[in-house]
Write an enzyme that holds these catalytic residues in place. Structure first.
Site, short mmCIF file in Angstrom:
data_model
loop_
_atom_site.label_atom_id
_atom_site.label_comp_id
_atom_site.label_asym_id
_atom_site.label_seq_id
_atom_site.Cartn_x
_atom_site.Cartn_y
_atom_site.Cartn_z
CB CYS A 163 -0.92 -0.02 1.22
SG CYS A 163 -1.79 1.54 1.52
CB CYS B 214 0.10 2.01 4.09
SG CYS B 214 -1.59 1.46 3.75
#
Length: 300
Positions: A44, A47
């Site tokens: 991700c 993230c």
């Protein structure tokens, strides 16, 4: 005494979670303090930015909130139960229930606001507020040394607490440690140097220095009896009253000096009045009344 030392939590506020430990780490733990469940993944992109910001903010909360990281690839059942549609997804839990959350990248200020809401919701600052009130009471009763220890302990939990910084400075001032008080005021966080509590303590320090060798009030009062237009004697009388703790008398004396000659000695009366008002704090009725009296003369 190390005034900037921070208390270490009994356990790390950040941990890796799993489906096996979710109940204990998040649901049950949130009965004590708010817990943030952070759904992420190694692949991700957002993230990689959000994660460090979350961890930094949680660490700065010093145990008032915890963070549990959950890799969605390793914890698909929990992610499904929480209806995680995309990542990053963040939930804030308190008392076993999700009470707040967000999806996607967030700025540092948004994350700080999110964590602050959780702490506020849980009453996480109540203990510090009680400690502050207790320390102020000690200081008011003359127990300056005990008050200083309590204010320092509060700063150990919350090093940017301006009320505690102000209180600690005023406690050292009461102990006659003016230089230490000035150094403590330097601990005020950037951008909060003009916080009302800091301004009040700084004004008290400056007044204490200015009135340290003020002399006897009776001496200057006698001079004024002989010559009511002796502005220097009236100013010195005000500073002598400050040294005695007669703030109301000092305000009256300086206002009278301002009425007689507002420009005397580069407006010294007005300058000292503002310091006195600041030292009393914005909620002081004496300061508010004094400001109104001065304003009515300035704008007359």
């Amino acid at each position: 005494m190390d005034l900037t030392a921070t208390a270490q939590p009994a356990q790390s506020p950040i941990k890796e979670g799993s489906e096996a430990t979710f109940m204990a780490d998040v649901i049950e733990a949130s009965a004590e303090v708010p817990v943030i469940a952070y759904f992420t993944a190694t692949w991700c992109g957002p993230c990689k930015t959000l994660g460090p910001l979350l961890e930094k903010t949680v660490t700065e909360a010093k145990g008032k909130v915890r963070l549990v990281r959950l890799d969605v690839d390793k914890n698909q059942m929990i992610a499904g139960q929480m209806r995680v549609q995309s990542i990053p997804t963040v939930f804030g839990f308190f008392s076993g229930q999700p009470v707040d959350g967000f999806v996607g990248a967030q700025s540092a200020s948004q994350i700080k606001a999110f964590v602050d809401r959780l702490v506020e919701m849980s009453g996480g600052n109540a203990g510090l507020e009680e400690a502050l009130a207790m320390a102020e009471q000690m200081l008011g009763e003359g127990a300056a040394s005990d008050a200083a220890q309590t204010f320092a302990a509060i700063l150990g939990e919350d090093e940017g607490n301006t009320a505690a910084i102000s209180g600690l400075a005023r406690a050292h001032l009461a102990l006659g440690e003016t230089e230490q008080a000035k150094a403590i005021l330097g601990l005020a966080p950037k951008g909060k140097e003009n916080d009302a509590a800091i301004l009040a303590a700084r004004a008290q320090v400056e007044l204490a220095e200015a009135s340290a060798d003020a002399g006897e009030a009776g001496e200057f009062a006698a001079k004024l009896e002989r010559d009511p237009d002796d502005h220097a004697a009236r100013f010195d009388l005000a500073m002598a009253l400050v040294a005695k703790g007669d703030t109301a008398g000092a305000i009256d004396t300086l206002i009278e000096l301002f009425r007689r000659d507002r420009d005397w000695n580069e407006s010294a009366a007005k300058t000292q009045l503002f310091k006195l008002f600041d030292s009393l704090g914005p909620k002081s009725e004496l300061a508010q009344k004094g400001r109104r009296r001065l304003s009515s003369m300035i704008f007359a």
